[in-house]
Design a protein around this motif. Structure first.
Motif, PDB file in Angstrom:
ATOM      1  N   PHE A   1      -2.315  71.980  70.220  1.00 50.34           N
ATOM      2  CA  PHE A   1      -2.951  71.917  68.907  1.00 50.34           C
ATOM      3  C   PHE A   1      -2.742  70.565  68.233  1.00 50.34           C
ATOM      4  O   PHE A   1      -3.506  70.196  67.336  1.00 50.34           O
ATOM      5  CB  PHE A   1      -2.431  73.043  68.016  1.00 50.34           C
ATOM      6  N   GLY A   2      -1.729  69.824  68.677  1.00 52.35           N
ATOM      7  CA  GLY A   2      -1.472  68.501  68.122  1.00 52.35           C
ATOM      8  C   GLY A   2      -2.104  67.379  68.920  1.00 52.35           C
ATOM      9  O   GLY A   2      -1.744  66.209  68.751  1.00 52.35           O
ATOM     10  N   HIS A   3      -3.046  67.707  69.820  1.00 56.69           N
ATOM     11  CA  HIS A   3      -3.760  66.727  70.651  1.00 56.69           C
ATOM     12  C   HIS A   3      -2.826  65.969  71.596  1.00 56.69           C
ATOM     13  O   HIS A   3      -3.122  64.844  71.990  1.00 56.69           O
ATOM     14  CB  HIS A   3      -4.511  65.707  69.772  1.00 56.69           C
ATOM     15  N   ARG A   4      -1.704  66.581  71.949  1.00 56.02           N
ATOM     16  CA  ARG A   4      -0.756  65.917  72.848  1.00 56.02           C
ATOM     17  C   ARG A   4      -0.724  66.566  74.226  1.00 56.02           C
ATOM     18  O   ARG A   4       0.039  66.150  75.087  1.00 56.02           O
ATOM     19  CB  ARG A   4       0.664  65.925  72.244  1.00 56.02           C
ATOM     20  N   ARG A   5      -1.516  67.583  74.442  1.00 55.72           N
ATOM     21  CA  ARG A   5      -1.560  68.276  75.723  1.00 55.72           C
ATOM     22  C   ARG A   5      -2.976  68.761  75.995  1.00 55.72           C
ATOM     23  O   ARG A   5      -3.616  69.348  75.131  1.00 55.72           O
ATOM     24  CB  ARG A   5      -0.587  69.456  75.740  1.00 55.72           C
ATOM     25  N   GLN A   6      -3.445  68.539  77.215  1.00 54.74           N
ATOM     26  CA  GLN A   6      -4.782  68.986  77.592  1.00 54.74           C
ATOM     27  C   GLN A   6      -4.762  70.072  78.663  1.00 54.74           C
ATOM     28  O   GLN A   6      -5.780  70.706  78.914  1.00 54.74           O
ATOM     29  CB  GLN A   6      -5.610  67.790  78.090  1.00 54.74           C
ATOM     30  N   ARG A   7      -3.606  70.290  79.264  1.00 54.40           N
ATOM     31  CA  ARG A   7      -3.501  71.304  80.305  1.00 54.40           C
ATOM     32  C   ARG A   7      -2.147  71.994  80.196  1.00 54.40           C
ATOM     33  O   ARG A   7      -1.129  71.345  79.981  1.00 54.40           O
ATOM     34  CB  ARG A   7      -3.643  70.652  81.691  1.00 54.40           C
ATOM     35  N   PHE A   8      -2.136  73.303  80.342  1.00 52.10           N
ATOM     36  CA  PHE A   8      -0.890  74.059  80.240  1.00 52.10           C
ATOM     37  C   PHE A   8      -0.204  74.133  81.599  1.00 52.10           C
ATOM     38  O   PHE A   8      -0.847  74.299  82.635  1.00 52.10           O
ATOM     39  CB  PHE A   8      -1.166  75.469  79.706  1.00 52.10           C
ATOM     40  N   ASP A   9       1.119  73.995  81.569  1.00 56.35           N
ATOM     41  CA  ASP A   9       1.913  74.063  82.796  1.00 56.35           C
ATOM     42  C   ASP A   9       2.857  75.260  82.739  1.00 56.35           C
ATOM     43  O   ASP A   9       4.066  75.119  82.890  1.00 56.35           O
ATOM     44  CB  ASP A   9       2.722  72.771  82.970  1.00 56.35           C
ATOM     45  N   LEU A  10       2.306  76.412  82.492  1.00 49.96           N
ATOM     46  CA  LEU A  10       3.105  77.618  82.313  1.00 49.96           C
ATOM     47  C   LEU A  10       2.924  78.574  83.488  1.00 49.96           C
ATOM     48  O   LEU A  10       1.829  78.687  84.046  1.00 49.96           O
ATOM     49  CB  LEU A  10       2.681  78.340  81.024  1.00 49.96           C
ATOM     50  N   ASP A  11       3.985  79.272  83.832  1.00 58.12           N
ATOM     51  CA  ASP A  11       3.848  80.372  84.773  1.00 58.12           C
ATOM     52  C   ASP A  11       3.121  81.503  84.052  1.00 58.12           C
ATOM     53  O   ASP A  11       3.455  81.830  82.901  1.00 58.12           O
ATOM     54  CB  ASP A  11       5.225  80.868  85.232  1.00 58.12           C
ATOM     55  N   LEU A  12       2.128  82.081  84.722  1.00 59.86           N
ATOM     56  CA  LEU A  12       1.329  83.136  84.110  1.00 59.86           C
ATOM     57  C   LEU A  12       1.480  84.441  84.885  1.00 59.86           C
ATOM     58  O   LEU A  12       1.562  84.437  86.111  1.00 59.86           O
ATOM     59  CB  LEU A  12      -0.152  82.737  84.065  1.00 59.86           C
ATOM     60  N   ASP A  13       1.513  85.528  84.148  1.00 58.42           N
ATOM     61  CA  ASP A  13       1.517  86.867  84.736  1.00 58.42           C
ATOM     62  C   ASP A  13       0.146  87.475  84.448  1.00 58.42           C
ATOM     63  O   ASP A  13      -0.166  87.795  83.298  1.00 58.42           O
ATOM     64  CB  ASP A  13       2.636  87.707  84.108  1.00 58.42           C
ATOM     65  N   LEU A  14      -0.679  87.602  85.471  1.00 50.79           N
ATOM     66  CA  LEU A  14      -2.048  88.094  85.299  1.00 50.79           C
ATOM     67  C   LEU A  14      -2.175  89.591  85.582  1.00 50.79           C
ATOM     68  O   LEU A  14      -3.260  90.089  85.846  1.00 50.79           O
ATOM     69  CB  LEU A  14      -2.995  87.319  86.227  1.00 50.79           C
ATOM     70  N   SER A  15      -1.069  90.297  85.501  1.00 44.23           N
ATOM     71  CA  SER A  15      -1.075  91.714  85.880  1.00 44.23           C
ATOM     72  C   SER A  15      -1.873  92.610  84.941  1.00 44.23           C
ATOM     73  O   SER A  15      -2.138  93.767  85.275  1.00 44.23           O
ATOM     74  CB  SER A  15       0.364  92.238  85.993  1.00 44.23           C
TER      75      SER A  15
END
Length: 208
Positions: free
Chosen positions: A109-123
């Protein structure tokens, strides 16, 4: 949780309830409970809430990764009840478990990141919906695709309506960018957080 730990927590709870409500004491008690539950492996779903330009967001995670991002208009209490049914009733507010997700959202939201590097649980998603949601991050920051283009991207050109449903039921909005999918004529289409939130996200990315 061993008997000694239970005894201390019970004593703290009794003390807190038998004295005037003190926000600092309650916060301290909750932190001790959170730490004890985590140490004993008693948390299956951790959650917290964060403020953002699109309102207060509920973040929830399992040991596998971030499992839910929910807008206020979804009713956070109802979302937590749903998680208790679908995943586990062992849910606890545990902000530290969501620190990385909260930080990455703040950077986004602060224009400092364009892609997330998070582990996701799609269950929470299955079948075709899950397939579509797995492909959504392929739409680059500041770019958009139509529902038709998404259907072609996942190898089922005729499944335009099903793509719309997959986007509408995305359990990880913002992080999994369903807001980047528009109607063929360029109009917004629906969005789980409302059209104002979708517009805000698209304008935020366009301004970067």
């Amino acid at each position: 949780m061993n008997d000694t730990m239970k005894h201390h927590l019970n004593d703290d709870a009794v003390a807190a309830l038998s004295s005037p409500i003190d926000a600092e004491k309650l916060t301290m008690l909750h932190r001790r409970l959170e730490a004890a539950a985590q140490a004993e492996g008693l948390i299956d779903v951790a959650y917290t809430t964060v403020s953002s330009p699109v309102g207060k967001l509920l973040l929830a995670a399992t040991p596998k990764g971030l499992v839910r991002v929910a807008y206020a208009n979804e009713d956070h209490d109802r979302v937590l009840e749903n998680l208790a049914v679908k995943l586990s009733p062992r849910i606890l507010r545990a902000p530290k478990r969501l620190d990385t997700a909260a930080r990455e959202l703040d950077e986004y939201f602060g224009h400092r990141r364009q892609r997330f590097d998070l582990d996701l649980d799609l269950s929470l998603s299955h079948g075709f919906r899950r397939l579509v949601q797995q492909h959504l991050p392929e739409i680059g920051y500041g770019q958009t695709r139509s529902y038709k283009e998404m259907a072609e991207m996942v190898g089922n050109p005729k499944a335009v309506r099903a793509v719309g449903t997959a986007c509408a039921t995305n359990p990880l909005p913002v992080v999994v960018p369903c807001h980047r999918v528009l109607r063929t004529d360029g109009t917004l289409g629906g969005y789980i957080g409302g059209l104002e939130a979708k517009t805000t996200l698209l304008e935020l990315e366009a301004a970067a």
